[in-house]
Design an enzyme around this catalytic site. Structure first.
Site, PDB file in Angstrom:
ATOM      1  N   LYS A  13       0.835  -1.220   0.000  1.00  0.00           N
ATOM      2  CA  LYS A  13       0.000   0.000   0.000  1.00  0.00           C
ATOM      3  C   LYS A  13       0.862   1.259   0.000  1.00  0.00           C
ATOM      4  O   LYS A  13       0.624   2.171  -0.760  1.00  0.00           O
ATOM      5  CB  LYS A  13      -0.888   0.066   1.256  1.00  0.00           C
ATOM      6  CG  LYS A  13      -2.027  -0.913   1.290  1.00  0.00           C
ATOM      7  CD  LYS A  13      -3.007  -0.582   2.413  1.00  0.00           C
ATOM      8  CE  LYS A  13      -2.392  -0.614   3.788  1.00  0.00           C
ATOM      9  NZ  LYS A  13      -2.093  -1.936   4.325  1.00  0.00           N
ATOM     10  N   ARG A  87     -10.331   0.777   7.825  1.00  0.00           N
ATOM     11  CA  ARG A  87      -9.845  -0.553   8.163  1.00  0.00           C
ATOM     12  C   ARG A  87     -10.924  -1.407   8.822  1.00  0.00           C
ATOM     13  O   ARG A  87     -10.671  -2.532   9.186  1.00  0.00           O
ATOM     14  CB  ARG A  87      -8.686  -0.414   9.139  1.00  0.00           C
ATOM     15  CG  ARG A  87      -7.395  -1.039   8.612  1.00  0.00           C
ATOM     16  CD  ARG A  87      -6.334  -0.716   9.628  1.00  0.00           C
ATOM     17  NE  ARG A  87      -5.135  -1.466   9.458  1.00  0.00           N
ATOM     18  CZ  ARG A  87      -4.047  -1.024   8.852  1.00  0.00           C
ATOM     19  NH1 ARG A  87      -4.044   0.148   8.280  1.00  0.00           N
ATOM     20  NH2 ARG A  87      -2.962  -1.773   8.815  1.00  0.00           N
ATOM     21  N   ARG A 126      11.504  -5.547   4.821  1.00  0.00           N
ATOM     22  CA  ARG A 126      11.080  -4.160   4.618  1.00  0.00           C
ATOM     23  C   ARG A 126      11.895  -3.186   5.462  1.00  0.00           C
ATOM     24  O   ARG A 126      12.132  -3.399   6.642  1.00  0.00           O
ATOM     25  CB  ARG A 126       9.595  -4.030   4.968  1.00  0.00           C
ATOM     26  CG  ARG A 126       9.089  -2.607   4.862  1.00  0.00           C
ATOM     27  CD  ARG A 126       7.648  -2.536   4.549  1.00  0.00           C
ATOM     28  NE  ARG A 126       6.813  -2.827   5.704  1.00  0.00           N
ATOM     29  CZ  ARG A 126       5.479  -2.721   5.676  1.00  0.00           C
ATOM     30  NH1 ARG A 126       4.879  -2.379   4.553  1.00  0.00           N
ATOM     31  NH2 ARG A 126       4.786  -2.997   6.744  1.00  0.00           N
ATOM     32  N   ARG A 161      10.637  -1.215  10.902  1.00  0.00           N
ATOM     33  CA  ARG A 161       9.495  -0.929  11.763  1.00  0.00           C
ATOM     34  C   ARG A 161       9.374  -1.921  12.918  1.00  0.00           C
ATOM     35  O   ARG A 161       9.558  -3.109  12.731  1.00  0.00           O
ATOM     36  CB  ARG A 161       8.217  -0.982  10.926  1.00  0.00           C
ATOM     37  CG  ARG A 161       7.817   0.353  10.361  1.00  0.00           C
ATOM     38  CD  ARG A 161       6.700   0.214   9.378  1.00  0.00           C
ATOM     39  NE  ARG A 161       5.557  -0.522   9.911  1.00  0.00           N
ATOM     40  CZ  ARG A 161       4.413  -0.669   9.242  1.00  0.00           C
ATOM     41  NH1 ARG A 161       4.280  -0.133   8.038  1.00  0.00           N
ATOM     42  NH2 ARG A 161       3.424  -1.343   9.766  1.00  0.00           N
ATOM     43  N   ARG A 172      -1.351  -9.074  13.006  1.00  0.00           N
ATOM     44  CA  ARG A 172      -1.878  -8.049  12.086  1.00  0.00           C
ATOM     45  C   ARG A 172      -2.717  -8.700  11.004  1.00  0.00           C
ATOM     46  O   ARG A 172      -3.745  -8.173  10.588  1.00  0.00           O
ATOM     47  CB  ARG A 172      -0.720  -7.262  11.449  1.00  0.00           C
ATOM     48  CG  ARG A 172      -0.195  -6.166  12.358  1.00  0.00           C
ATOM     49  CD  ARG A 172       1.224  -5.784  12.020  1.00  0.00           C
ATOM     50  NE  ARG A 172       1.377  -5.134  10.749  1.00  0.00           N
ATOM     51  CZ  ARG A 172       2.547  -4.978  10.125  1.00  0.00           C
ATOM     52  NH1 ARG A 172       3.660  -5.447  10.689  1.00  0.00           N
ATOM     53  NH2 ARG A 172       2.611  -4.387   8.963  1.00  0.00           N
TER      54      ARG A 172
HETATM   55  P1  ADP Z   1       0.358  -2.351   7.459  1.00  0.00           P
HETATM   56  O1  ADP Z   1       1.584  -2.495   6.646  1.00  0.00           O
HETATM   57  O2  ADP Z   1       0.205  -3.394   8.508  1.00  0.00           O
HETATM   58  O3  ADP Z   1      -0.879  -2.213   6.645  1.00  0.00           O
HETATM   59  P2  ADP Z   1       0.119   0.386   8.530  1.00  0.00           P
HETATM   60  O4  ADP Z   1       1.323   1.218   8.471  1.00  0.00           O
HETATM   61  O5  ADP Z   1      -1.018   0.733   7.627  1.00  0.00           O
HETATM   62  O6  ADP Z   1       0.607  -1.103   8.350  1.00  0.00           O
HETATM   63  O7  ADP Z   1      -0.445   0.361  10.051  1.00  0.00           O
HETATM   64  C1  ADP Z   1       0.353  -0.016  11.143  1.00  0.00           C
HETATM   65  C2  ADP Z   1      -0.527  -0.154  12.395  1.00  0.00           C
HETATM   66  O8  ADP Z   1      -1.181   1.101  12.683  1.00  0.00           O
HETATM   67  C3  ADP Z   1      -1.691  -1.158  12.278  1.00  0.00           C
HETATM   68  O9  ADP Z   1      -1.287  -2.472  12.560  1.00  0.00           O
HETATM   69  C4  ADP Z   1      -2.682  -0.593  13.309  1.00  0.00           C
HETATM   70  O10 ADP Z   1      -2.317  -0.931  14.628  1.00  0.00           O
HETATM   71  C5  ADP Z   1      -2.512   0.912  13.167  1.00  0.00           C
HETATM   72  N1  ADP Z   1      -3.463   1.492  12.172  1.00  0.00           N
HETATM   73  C6  ADP Z   1      -3.148   2.030  10.962  1.00  0.00           C
HETATM   74  N2  ADP Z   1      -4.254   2.454  10.329  1.00  0.00           N
HETATM   75  C7  ADP Z   1      -5.300   2.207  11.151  1.00  0.00           C
HETATM   76  C8  ADP Z   1      -6.712   2.412  11.075  1.00  0.00           C
HETATM   77  N3  ADP Z   1      -7.281   2.963   9.990  1.00  0.00           N
HETATM   78  N4  ADP Z   1      -7.483   2.004  12.121  1.00  0.00           N
HETATM   79  C9  ADP Z   1      -6.933   1.454  13.212  1.00  0.00           C
HETATM   80  N5  ADP Z   1      -5.622   1.224  13.360  1.00  0.00           N
HETATM   81  C10 ADP Z   1      -4.793   1.592  12.341  1.00  0.00           C
END
Ligand code: ADP
Length: 217
Positions: A13, A87, A126, A161, A172
């Site tokens: 993404k 999400r 990553r 990360r 996750r």
């Molecule tokens: P990923 O690569 O897992 O999609 P992100 O960078 O989008 O990672 O998100 C990392 C973490 O931030 C998620 O595992 C969650 O804990 C939190 N997070 C991100 N976006 C949201 C959202 N829209 N609602 C709730 N938690 C979120």
């Protein structure tokens, strides 16, 4: 033009959003990046966010919606690429309300479809630049930095990360299946979801995305 990138963790993404926003001059809103910025403050909020994120769970809708609202209302933009939001169904419905209020529409939901095994491999390799945000993968030849562990743009050390380990990834992924995966059907019913094969290379995935985006013009 408002676009959502919907995908399991580590499907690309962030990488694809960056490519889309620079090609089409849109605004990139990544809730993951916004939250990681909050972590840097090291206050009480950061401590509780870190706990939730490292457990692979979702941060509360209230916090997320506040972050999103600030981003949407406060800026001057022609369109937005949402990365990591919505999400769950509550967030998706709230986003609809927000768009209505702003007199805007959601044009496209790109679903980056990939197998769990591919994602797991990507997570381990990553790396990110904490200054410019560029994403690398040290396990994939075309996505390595030119100099080992250094950002091509900023020449500073790349970071890994905290939540990019196999244990947190498993959690996750479970959260994704339970909370986020139902959004595929939600947007499919609205006729705006397009499925993209995200197991291909970064460039090939972007070409597929461009084909869909160009149909919107
Ligand atoms: P990923 O690569 O897992 O999609 P992100 O960078 O989008 O990672 O998100 C990392 C973490 O931030 C998620 O595992 C969650 O804990 C939190 N997070 C991100 N976006 C949201 C959202 N829209 N609602 C709730 N938690 C979120």
């Amino acid at each position: 033009m408002n676009i959502i990138l919907l995908a399991p963790p580590a499907a690309g993404k962030g990488t694809q959003s960056s490519k889309i926003v620079s090609f089409y001059h849109l605004k990139h809103i990544s809730t993951g990046d916004l939250l990681r910025n909050c972590l840097k403050k090291n206050d009480d909020l950061a401590t509780s966010l870190r706990e939730v994120m490292n457990a692979g769970k979702l941060v509360s809708d209230e916090i997320i919606l506040k972050l999103i609202e600030n981003e949407l209302v406060d800026s001057d933009y022609e369109g937005v690429v949402l990365d990591g939001f919505p999400r769950n169904l509550t967030q998706a419905k709230k986003y609809e309300e927000l768009l209505n209020k702003l007199n805007q529409t959601l044009d496209l939901v790109l679903y980056l479809d990939t197998e769990k095994e591919v994602l797991e491999k990507r997570i381990v390799g990553r790396r990110t630049c904490s200054s410019c945000g560029k994403i690398y993968n040290v396990m994939i030849e075309e996505e390595k930095p030119k100099v080992e562990e250094l950002c091509d743009n900023c020449n500073i050390s790349l970071t890994h990360r905290e939540d990019d380990n196999s244990e947190t990834f498993t959690k996750r992924f479970e959260t994704y299946m339970k909370e986020t995966e139902p959004l595929i059907q939600f947007y499919e019913n609205k006729g705006i979801l397009k499925r993209i094969d995200a197991s291909l290379s970064t460039e090939e995935v972007f070409n597929l995305i461009r084909k869909e985006m160009d149909l919107l013009k």
